[in-house]
Motif scaffolding. Structure first.
Motif, PDB file in Angstrom:
ATOM      1  N   GLY A  62      -0.616  31.639  59.126  1.00  0.00           N
ATOM      2  CA  GLY A  62       0.371  32.339  58.304  1.00  0.00           C
ATOM      3  C   GLY A  62      -0.269  33.256  57.279  1.00  0.00           C
ATOM      4  N   SER A  63      -1.361  32.817  56.652  1.00  0.00           N
ATOM      5  CA  SER A  63      -1.994  33.665  55.638  1.00  0.00           C
ATOM      6  C   SER A  63      -2.661  34.885  56.264  1.00  0.00           C
ATOM      7  CB  SER A  63      -2.992  32.855  54.812  1.00  0.00           C
ATOM      8  OG  SER A  63      -4.033  32.370  55.620  1.00  0.00           O
ATOM      9  N   MET A  64      -3.262  34.705  57.437  1.00  0.00           N
ATOM     10  CA  MET A  64      -3.861  35.863  58.110  1.00  0.00           C
ATOM     11  C   MET A  64      -2.784  36.858  58.545  1.00  0.00           C
ATOM     12  SD  MET A  64      -7.065  34.637  60.353  1.00  0.00           S
ATOM     13  CE  MET A  64      -7.072  32.882  60.538  1.00  0.00           C
ATOM     14  N   LEU A  65      -1.710  36.334  59.095  1.00  0.00           N
ATOM     15  CA  LEU A  65      -0.607  37.215  59.489  1.00  0.00           C
ATOM     16  C   LEU A  65       0.025  37.882  58.277  1.00  0.00           C
ATOM     17  CD1 LEU A  65       1.292  35.236  62.250  1.00  0.00           C
ATOM     18  CD2 LEU A  65       0.163  37.429  62.483  1.00  0.00           C
ATOM     19  N   LEU A  99       7.265  32.950  55.485  1.00  0.00           N
ATOM     20  CA  LEU A  99       8.076  31.773  55.777  1.00  0.00           C
ATOM     21  C   LEU A  99       7.218  30.676  56.397  1.00  0.00           C
ATOM     22  CD1 LEU A  99      10.894  30.525  55.793  1.00  0.00           C
ATOM     23  CD2 LEU A  99      11.190  31.473  58.074  1.00  0.00           C
ATOM     24  N   LEU A 100       6.295  31.051  57.260  1.00  0.00           N
ATOM     25  CA  LEU A 100       5.399  30.094  57.893  1.00  0.00           C
ATOM     26  C   LEU A 100       4.562  29.343  56.861  1.00  0.00           C
ATOM     27  CD1 LEU A 100       4.567  29.262  60.795  1.00  0.00           C
ATOM     28  CD2 LEU A 100       2.753  30.947  60.629  1.00  0.00           C
ATOM     29  N   ILE A 101       4.119  30.046  55.824  1.00  0.00           N
ATOM     30  CA  ILE A 101       3.335  29.401  54.764  1.00  0.00           C
ATOM     31  C   ILE A 101       4.237  28.585  53.848  1.00  0.00           C
ATOM     32  CG2 ILE A 101       1.802  29.794  52.803  1.00  0.00           C
ATOM     33  CD1 ILE A 101       0.981  32.418  54.159  1.00  0.00           C
ATOM     34  N   ALA A 102       5.399  29.124  53.487  1.00  0.00           N
ATOM     35  CA  ALA A 102       6.275  28.459  52.522  1.00  0.00           C
ATOM     36  C   ALA A 102       6.825  27.139  53.052  1.00  0.00           C
ATOM     37  CB  ALA A 102       7.417  29.391  52.132  1.00  0.00           C
ATOM     38  N   VAL A 103       6.981  27.024  54.347  1.00  0.00           N
ATOM     39  CA  VAL A 103       7.538  25.806  54.932  1.00  0.00           C
ATOM     40  C   VAL A 103       6.595  24.614  54.744  1.00  0.00           C
ATOM     41  CG1 VAL A 103       8.242  24.793  57.143  1.00  0.00           C
ATOM     42  CG2 VAL A 103       8.929  27.074  56.568  1.00  0.00           C
ATOM     43  N   VAL A 104       5.327  24.835  54.550  1.00  0.00           N
ATOM     44  CA  VAL A 104       4.354  23.753  54.397  1.00  0.00           C
ATOM     45  C   VAL A 104       4.485  23.066  53.038  1.00  0.00           C
ATOM     46  CG1 VAL A 104       1.871  23.261  54.382  1.00  0.00           C
ATOM     47  CG2 VAL A 104       2.795  24.861  56.004  1.00  0.00           C
ATOM     48  N   PHE A 105       5.177  23.678  52.094  1.00  0.00           N
ATOM     49  CA  PHE A 105       5.268  23.120  50.746  1.00  0.00           C
ATOM     50  C   PHE A 105       5.914  21.732  50.744  1.00  0.00           C
ATOM     51  CE2 PHE A 105       7.581  22.691  46.665  1.00  0.00           C
ATOM     52  CZ  PHE A 105       6.486  22.631  45.834  1.00  0.00           C
ATOM     53  N   VAL A 106       6.985  21.556  51.461  1.00  0.00           N
ATOM     54  CA  VAL A 106       7.707  20.275  51.440  1.00  0.00           C
ATOM     55  C   VAL A 106       6.854  19.137  52.003  1.00  0.00           C
ATOM     56  CG1 VAL A 106       9.741  19.068  52.308  1.00  0.00           C
ATOM     57  CG2 VAL A 106       9.948  21.390  51.444  1.00  0.00           C
ATOM     58  N   LEU A 152      -2.037  16.816  58.524  1.00  0.00           N
ATOM     59  CA  LEU A 152      -2.746  17.769  57.664  1.00  0.00           C
ATOM     60  C   LEU A 152      -3.498  18.801  58.498  1.00  0.00           C
ATOM     61  CD1 LEU A 152      -4.109  15.521  54.779  1.00  0.00           C
ATOM     62  CD2 LEU A 152      -2.348  17.277  54.640  1.00  0.00           C
ATOM     63  N   GLY A 153      -4.044  18.392  59.618  1.00  0.00           N
ATOM     64  CA  GLY A 153      -4.697  19.344  60.512  1.00  0.00           C
ATOM     65  C   GLY A 153      -3.716  20.369  61.053  1.00  0.00           C
ATOM     66  N   ARG A 154      -2.506  19.920  61.366  1.00  0.00           N
ATOM     67  CA  ARG A 154      -1.470  20.846  61.845  1.00  0.00           C
ATOM     68  C   ARG A 154      -1.053  21.799  60.731  1.00  0.00           C
ATOM     69  NH1 ARG A 154       1.676  17.131  64.300  1.00  0.00           N
ATOM     70  NH2 ARG A 154       2.815  16.751  62.376  1.00  0.00           N
ATOM     71  N   TYR A 155      -0.912  21.303  59.500  1.00  0.00           N
ATOM     72  CA  TYR A 155      -0.563  22.169  58.365  1.00  0.00           C
ATOM     73  C   TYR A 155      -1.679  23.158  58.084  1.00  0.00           C
ATOM     74  CZ  TYR A 155       2.785  18.412  57.518  1.00  0.00           C
ATOM     75  OH  TYR A 155       3.753  17.471  57.651  1.00  0.00           O
ATOM     76  N   ARG A 156      -2.926  22.714  58.278  1.00  0.00           N
ATOM     77  CA  ARG A 156      -4.071  23.600  58.047  1.00  0.00           C
ATOM     78  C   ARG A 156      -3.973  24.824  58.945  1.00  0.00           C
ATOM     79  NH1 ARG A 156      -9.767  21.494  59.934  1.00  0.00           N
ATOM     80  NH2 ARG A 156      -8.608  21.471  61.869  1.00  0.00           N
ATOM     81  N   TRP A 157      -3.727  24.609  60.226  1.00  0.00           N
ATOM     82  CA  TRP A 157      -3.643  25.735  61.148  1.00  0.00           C
ATOM     83  C   TRP A 157      -2.421  26.596  60.879  1.00  0.00           C
ATOM     84  CZ3 TRP A 157      -7.776  27.330  63.154  1.00  0.00           C
ATOM     85  CH2 TRP A 157      -8.794  26.442  63.493  1.00  0.00           C
ATOM     86  N   GLN A 158      -1.342  25.964  60.468  1.00  0.00           N
ATOM     87  CA  GLN A 158      -0.130  26.722  60.161  1.00  0.00           C
ATOM     88  C   GLN A 158      -0.353  27.640  58.969  1.00  0.00           C
ATOM     89  OE1 GLN A 158       3.288  24.239  59.704  1.00  0.00           O
ATOM     90  NE2 GLN A 158       4.599  25.909  59.057  1.00  0.00           N
ATOM     91  N   VAL A 159      -0.986  27.124  57.919  1.00  0.00           N
ATOM     92  CA  VAL A 159      -1.247  27.941  56.727  1.00  0.00           C
ATOM     93  C   VAL A 159      -2.303  28.997  57.020  1.00  0.00           C
ATOM     94  CG1 VAL A 159      -2.163  27.873  54.372  1.00  0.00           C
ATOM     95  CG2 VAL A 159      -0.496  26.185  55.099  1.00  0.00           C
ATOM     96  N   LEU A 160      -3.323  28.642  57.769  1.00  0.00           N
ATOM     97  CA  LEU A 160      -4.368  29.609  58.106  1.00  0.00           C
ATOM     98  C   LEU A 160      -3.803  30.768  58.915  1.00  0.00           C
ATOM     99  CD1 LEU A 160      -7.428  30.034  57.821  1.00  0.00           C
ATOM    100  CD2 LEU A 160      -7.685  28.858  59.987  1.00  0.00           C
TER     101      LEU A 160
END
Length: 161
Positions: free
Chosen positions: A50-53, A129-136, A40-48
């Motif tokens: 991705g959303s900023m980008l 794409l970086l954000i959408a990949v976290v859905f699964v 979850l920590g890894r997904y947090r940074w990925q979404v953060l």
């Protein structure tokens, strides 16, 4: 004492090269909760990230044009950013509301990815794409159970649980 395994799997002191009676240290097995919390920590940074980008790249794509679709995508990305930012910051806590917000925001990014693809807005593709990949992974049964098990509501806090 520095201990390493020799050729015949016997511990050897690296300072004296003499065999020792100590067994080499085995890494401790990681618990399921610690593993999920790390994911979850890894997904947090990925979404953060991705959303900023996504917000910055949507601005870079939409500002120089008068295309209404790109401006609509910028507005959707801006609204999404407002909700995703706090949710991604507390995702590893875990908070149930943050999990739900990201379960809604990640498919929105998938839709934005498809629209950006049809509009040839190439700058918006990677971040969405970086954000959408976290859905699964967020839909994984272990992650849902972990969030449900460890979320503390206000009633729990007042009751001292």
């Amino acid at each position: 004492m520095n201990v390493v395994a020799a050729e015949h799997d016997e511990p050897v002191d690296t300072r004296t090269d003499a065999p020792t009676d100590e067994a080499p240290e085995q890494p401790a097995a990681e618990s399921a909760d610690a593993r999920i919390r790390r994911r979850l920590g890894r997904y947090r940074w990925q979404v953060l990230l991705g959303s900023m980008l996504a917000l910055l790249l949507a601005m870079a794509e939409a500002v120089p044009t008068t295309d209404r679709v790109l401006w609509a995508m910028l507005i959707v990305t801006s609204v999404q950013f407002v909700f995703v930012l706090p949710a991604s910051l507390v995702l590893a806590e875990p908070k149930r509301w943050a999990h739900y917000v990201l379960l809604v925001a990640t498919p929105v990014s998938a839709v934005l990815f498809v629209v950006a693809l049809t509009q040839t807005a190439w700058l918006m593709l990677p971040a969405n794409l970086l954000i959408a990949v976290v859905f699964v992974p967020l839909r994984d049964a272990e992650v849902r159970a972990f969030v449900r098990r460890h979320d503390r509501t206000l009633a729990d806090i007042r009751a001292g649980r």
